[in-house]
Design a protein around this motif. Sequence first.
Motif, PDB file in Angstrom:
ATOM      1  N   GLU A  61       0.827  -1.206   0.000  1.00 19.77           N
ATOM      2  CA  GLU A  61       0.000   0.000   0.000  1.00 19.77           C
ATOM      3  C   GLU A  61       0.863   1.259   0.000  1.00 19.77           C
ATOM      4  OE1 GLU A  61      -2.267  -0.824   3.486  1.00 19.77           O
ATOM      5  OE2 GLU A  61      -3.749  -2.042   2.429  1.00 19.77           O
ATOM      6  N   LEU A  62       1.989   1.231   0.728  1.00 18.14           N
ATOM      7  CA  LEU A  62       2.892   2.382   0.738  1.00 18.14           C
ATOM      8  C   LEU A  62       3.462   2.621  -0.660  1.00 18.14           C
ATOM      9  CD1 LEU A  62       4.698   4.584   1.913  1.00 18.14           C
ATOM     10  CD2 LEU A  62       6.285   2.779   2.650  1.00 18.14           C
ATOM     11  N   GLU A  63       3.935   1.571  -1.298  1.00 19.44           N
ATOM     12  CA  GLU A  63       4.509   1.735  -2.637  1.00 19.44           C
ATOM     13  C   GLU A  63       3.485   2.323  -3.594  1.00 19.44           C
ATOM     14  OE1 GLU A  63       5.552   1.226  -6.692  1.00 19.44           O
ATOM     15  OE2 GLU A  63       3.824   0.263  -5.728  1.00 19.44           O
ATOM     16  N   GLN A  64       2.249   1.872  -3.506  1.00 22.06           N
ATOM     17  CA  GLN A  64       1.210   2.392  -4.392  1.00 22.06           C
ATOM     18  C   GLN A  64       0.955   3.881  -4.133  1.00 22.06           C
ATOM     19  OE1 GLN A  64      -2.248  -0.140  -5.408  1.00 22.06           O
ATOM     20  NE2 GLN A  64      -1.498  -1.518  -3.814  1.00 22.06           N
ATOM     21  N   SER A  65       0.974   4.278  -2.859  1.00 25.16           N
ATOM     22  CA  SER A  65       0.765   5.685  -2.527  1.00 25.16           C
ATOM     23  C   SER A  65       1.906   6.545  -3.059  1.00 25.16           C
ATOM     24  CB  SER A  65       0.644   5.863  -1.009  1.00 25.16           C
ATOM     25  OG  SER A  65      -0.566   5.306  -0.535  1.00 25.16           O
ATOM     26  N   VAL A  66       3.151   6.065  -2.918  1.00 31.14           N
ATOM     27  CA  VAL A  66       4.306   6.802  -3.431  1.00 31.14           C
ATOM     28  C   VAL A  66       4.201   6.937  -4.947  1.00 31.14           C
ATOM     29  CG1 VAL A  66       6.817   6.784  -3.693  1.00 31.14           C
ATOM     30  CG2 VAL A  66       5.784   6.087  -1.526  1.00 31.14           C
ATOM     31  N   TYR A  67       3.846   5.856  -5.601  1.00 33.35           N
ATOM     32  CA  TYR A  67       3.724   5.859  -7.062  1.00 33.35           C
ATOM     33  C   TYR A  67       2.646   6.835  -7.523  1.00 33.35           C
ATOM     34  CZ  TYR A  67       3.093   4.137 -11.819  1.00 33.35           C
ATOM     35  OH  TYR A  67       3.002   4.052 -13.191  1.00 33.35           O
ATOM     36  N   ALA A  68       1.475   6.773  -6.894  1.00 35.84           N
ATOM     37  CA  ALA A  68       0.358   7.621  -7.310  1.00 35.84           C
ATOM     38  C   ALA A  68       0.656   9.093  -7.032  1.00 35.84           C
ATOM     39  CB  ALA A  68      -0.920   7.191  -6.601  1.00 35.84           C
ATOM     40  N   SER A  69       1.265   9.392  -5.896  1.00 33.19           N
ATOM     41  CA  SER A  69       1.582  10.794  -5.584  1.00 33.19           C
ATOM     42  C   SER A  69       2.556  11.354  -6.623  1.00 33.19           C
ATOM     43  CB  SER A  69       2.165  10.920  -4.174  1.00 33.19           C
ATOM     44  OG  SER A  69       3.450  10.341  -4.096  1.00 33.19           O
ATOM     45  N   ASP A  70       3.513  10.548  -7.050  1.00 30.52           N
ATOM     46  CA  ASP A  70       4.476  10.966  -8.058  1.00 30.52           C
ATOM     47  C   ASP A  70       3.789  11.224  -9.397  1.00 30.52           C
ATOM     48  OD1 ASP A  70       6.869  11.534  -9.312  1.00 30.52           O
ATOM     49  OD2 ASP A  70       7.409   9.443  -9.624  1.00 30.52           O
ATOM     50  N   LYS A  71       2.905  10.330  -9.791  1.00 34.46           N
ATOM     51  CA  LYS A  71       2.218  10.469 -11.073  1.00 34.46           C
ATOM     52  C   LYS A  71       1.337  11.712 -11.100  1.00 34.46           C
ATOM     53  CE  LYS A  71       2.161   7.673 -14.036  1.00 34.46           C
ATOM     54  NZ  LYS A  71       2.999   7.451 -15.244  1.00 34.46           N
ATOM     55  N   PHE A  72       0.582  11.938 -10.032  1.00 34.08           N
ATOM     56  CA  PHE A  72      -0.284  13.111 -10.004  1.00 34.08           C
ATOM     57  C   PHE A  72       0.538  14.395  -9.879  1.00 34.08           C
ATOM     58  CE2 PHE A  72      -3.703  10.069  -8.630  1.00 34.08           C
ATOM     59  CZ  PHE A  72      -4.525  10.290  -9.729  1.00 34.08           C
ATOM     60  N   ALA A  73       1.660  14.341  -9.163  1.00 35.60           N
ATOM     61  CA  ALA A  73       2.532  15.515  -9.042  1.00 35.60           C
ATOM     62  C   ALA A  73       3.068  15.939 -10.408  1.00 35.60           C
ATOM     63  CB  ALA A  73       3.685  15.224  -8.088  1.00 35.60           C
ATOM     64  N   ASP A  74       3.351  14.974 -11.270  1.00 35.51           N
ATOM     65  CA  ASP A  74       3.855  15.276 -12.606  1.00 35.51           C
ATOM     66  C   ASP A  74       2.832  16.034 -13.452  1.00 35.51           C
ATOM     67  OD1 ASP A  74       6.347  14.213 -12.197  1.00 35.51           O
ATOM     68  OD2 ASP A  74       5.878  12.259 -13.076  1.00 35.51           O
ATOM     69  N   ARG A  75       1.573  15.954 -13.077  1.00 36.35           N
ATOM     70  CA  ARG A  75       0.526  16.637 -13.844  1.00 36.35           C
ATOM     71  C   ARG A  75       0.299  18.078 -13.376  1.00 36.35           C
ATOM     72  NH1 ARG A  75      -4.310  12.054 -14.348  1.00 36.35           N
ATOM     73  NH2 ARG A  75      -3.087  10.464 -15.434  1.00 36.35           N
ATOM     74  N   VAL A  76       1.008  18.474 -12.326  1.00 36.60           N
ATOM     75  CA  VAL A  76       0.852  19.825 -11.782  1.00 36.60           C
ATOM     76  C   VAL A  76       2.022  20.679 -12.261  1.00 36.60           C
ATOM     77  CG1 VAL A  76       0.683  21.221  -9.694  1.00 36.60           C
ATOM     78  CG2 VAL A  76      -0.349  18.937  -9.755  1.00 36.60           C
ATOM     79  N   SER A  77       1.732  21.730 -13.009  1.00 39.31           N
ATOM     80  CA  SER A  77       2.784  22.597 -13.543  1.00 39.31           C
ATOM     81  C   SER A  77       2.749  24.005 -12.961  1.00 39.31           C
ATOM     82  CB  SER A  77       2.663  22.687 -15.071  1.00 39.31           C
ATOM     83  OG  SER A  77       1.394  23.224 -15.445  1.00 39.31           O
ATOM     84  N   LYS A  78       1.600  24.432 -12.449  1.00 41.12           N
ATOM     85  CA  LYS A  78       1.482  25.790 -11.907  1.00 41.12           C
ATOM     86  C   LYS A  78       2.082  25.867 -10.505  1.00 41.12           C
ATOM     87  CE  LYS A  78      -0.985  27.396 -15.373  1.00 41.12           C
ATOM     88  NZ  LYS A  78      -1.073  26.167 -16.177  1.00 41.12           N
ATOM     89  N   HIS A  79       2.550  27.047 -10.148  1.00 36.61           N
ATOM     90  CA  HIS A  79       3.126  27.259  -8.825  1.00 36.61           C
ATOM     91  C   HIS A  79       2.131  27.879  -7.849  1.00 36.61           C
ATOM     92  CE1 HIS A  79       7.063  26.085 -10.211  1.00 36.61           C
ATOM     93  NE2 HIS A  79       7.004  26.968 -11.201  1.00 36.61           N
ATOM     94  N   TYR A  80       0.970  28.266  -8.348  1.00 40.57           N
ATOM     95  CA  TYR A  80      -0.068  28.860  -7.512  1.00 40.57           C
ATOM     96  C   TYR A  80      -1.382  28.146  -7.793  1.00 40.57           C
ATOM     97  CZ  TYR A  80       3.277  32.658  -6.934  1.00 40.57           C
ATOM     98  OH  TYR A  80       4.401  33.386  -6.649  1.00 40.57           O
ATOM     99  N   GLU A  81      -2.059  27.754  -6.735  1.00 41.93           N
ATOM    100  CA  GLU A  81      -3.318  27.043  -6.906  1.00 41.93           C
ATOM    101  C   GLU A  81      -4.338  27.892  -7.645  1.00 41.93           C
ATOM    102  OE1 GLU A  81      -6.621  24.672  -4.155  1.00 41.93           O
ATOM    103  OE2 GLU A  81      -4.711  25.321  -3.278  1.00 41.93           O
ATOM    104  N   ALA A  82      -4.313  29.201  -7.422  1.00 39.19           N
ATOM    105  CA  ALA A  82      -5.279  30.094  -8.065  1.00 39.19           C
ATOM    106  C   ALA A  82      -5.131  30.110  -9.581  1.00 39.19           C
ATOM    107  CB  ALA A  82      -5.124  31.507  -7.513  1.00 39.19           C
ATOM    108  N   GLU A  83      -3.971  29.712 -10.086  1.00 41.69           N
ATOM    109  CA  GLU A  83      -3.736  29.722 -11.532  1.00 41.69           C
ATOM    110  C   GLU A  83      -4.092  28.409 -12.204  1.00 41.69           C
ATOM    111  OE1 GLU A  83       0.357  30.673 -11.902  1.00 41.69           O
ATOM    112  OE2 GLU A  83       0.114  32.787 -11.352  1.00 41.69           O
ATOM    113  N   MET A  84      -4.470  27.395 -11.419  1.00 41.90           N
ATOM    114  CA  MET A  84      -4.729  26.071 -11.970  1.00 41.90           C
ATOM    115  C   MET A  84      -6.092  25.999 -12.644  1.00 41.90           C
ATOM    116  SD  MET A  84      -3.432  23.550  -8.916  1.00 41.90           S
ATOM    117  CE  MET A  84      -1.772  23.626  -8.271  1.00 41.90           C
ATOM    118  N   SER A  85      -6.151  25.197 -13.695  1.00 42.46           N
ATOM    119  CA  SER A  85      -7.449  24.831 -14.256  1.00 42.46           C
ATOM    120  C   SER A  85      -8.137  23.872 -13.289  1.00 42.46           C
ATOM    121  CB  SER A  85      -7.265  24.153 -15.610  1.00 42.46           C
ATOM    122  OG  SER A  85      -6.594  22.906 -15.439  1.00 42.46           O
TER     123      SER A  85
END
Length: 231
Positions: A61-85
């Motif tokens: 379960e830990l490995e899956q959480s690390v993997y998923a957090s990494d994958k979703f983090a790669d989809r975030v490019s903005k530095h401010y939440e207010a600028e996100m779609s």
Amino acid sequence: MLRSLFGEPPRVDSGTLKDAMAGMDNYLEAIRSRMEGTGDPDHFWRKIEVWTVGLKTSLDELEQSVYASDKFADRVSKHYEAEMSESEQDDYYRYVYFYKNGFIRVFSILDKLGTMLNTVLSLETERVKHHFSYFTVLRQLRFKGQHPELEHALLALKEQHEDALQRLRKRRNMEIHHMNPEMQDDLWQRHRSLNDKIKLEDIQANVADLQHGLEMVCGALIHVFRLLPVK
């Protein structure tokens, strides 16, 4: 399981994850062989067997959480939440969910492993501290001085990942405890920034720390189940 969220095939274990899983499997085999030979009248080894199976599940379960957090983090490019779609914001929240889940599991697994060490090696850490952590067990292991190879291996591993673990521990404490000074400071900073955009933390650095946590857990499991006796 979580790889299906990204249209990917199931995980194939490799590296330290594979070694940790194999070490636990070997230990389970030794436990079961011992129980067959002695009958385990006090159900001591049956308890250790259940704990070991639980550690395998928790590591998965830990490995899956690390993997998923990494994958979703790669989809975030903005530095401010207010600028996100809206879509990127959803991915950011998913990253946060799995990141939090991951660092909580890092310390949960280590503490469970500490309980097993304390029990199998009769370290009596509860005499030092009633509610003890993995790191308290390490200090007791060193104090007892009866298993130097295991002690040195686990202490070296701890030192190797010390900085990342300190950051993860602070996050864990902020997440699971009630209001503390760190949280109050965070709220104060947000209060001062109500009229400004709040910059996100370094997401990739957080993911890197979480990967350190996974490697720490895998390394500890490898050393413990290689050296822990079945007697």
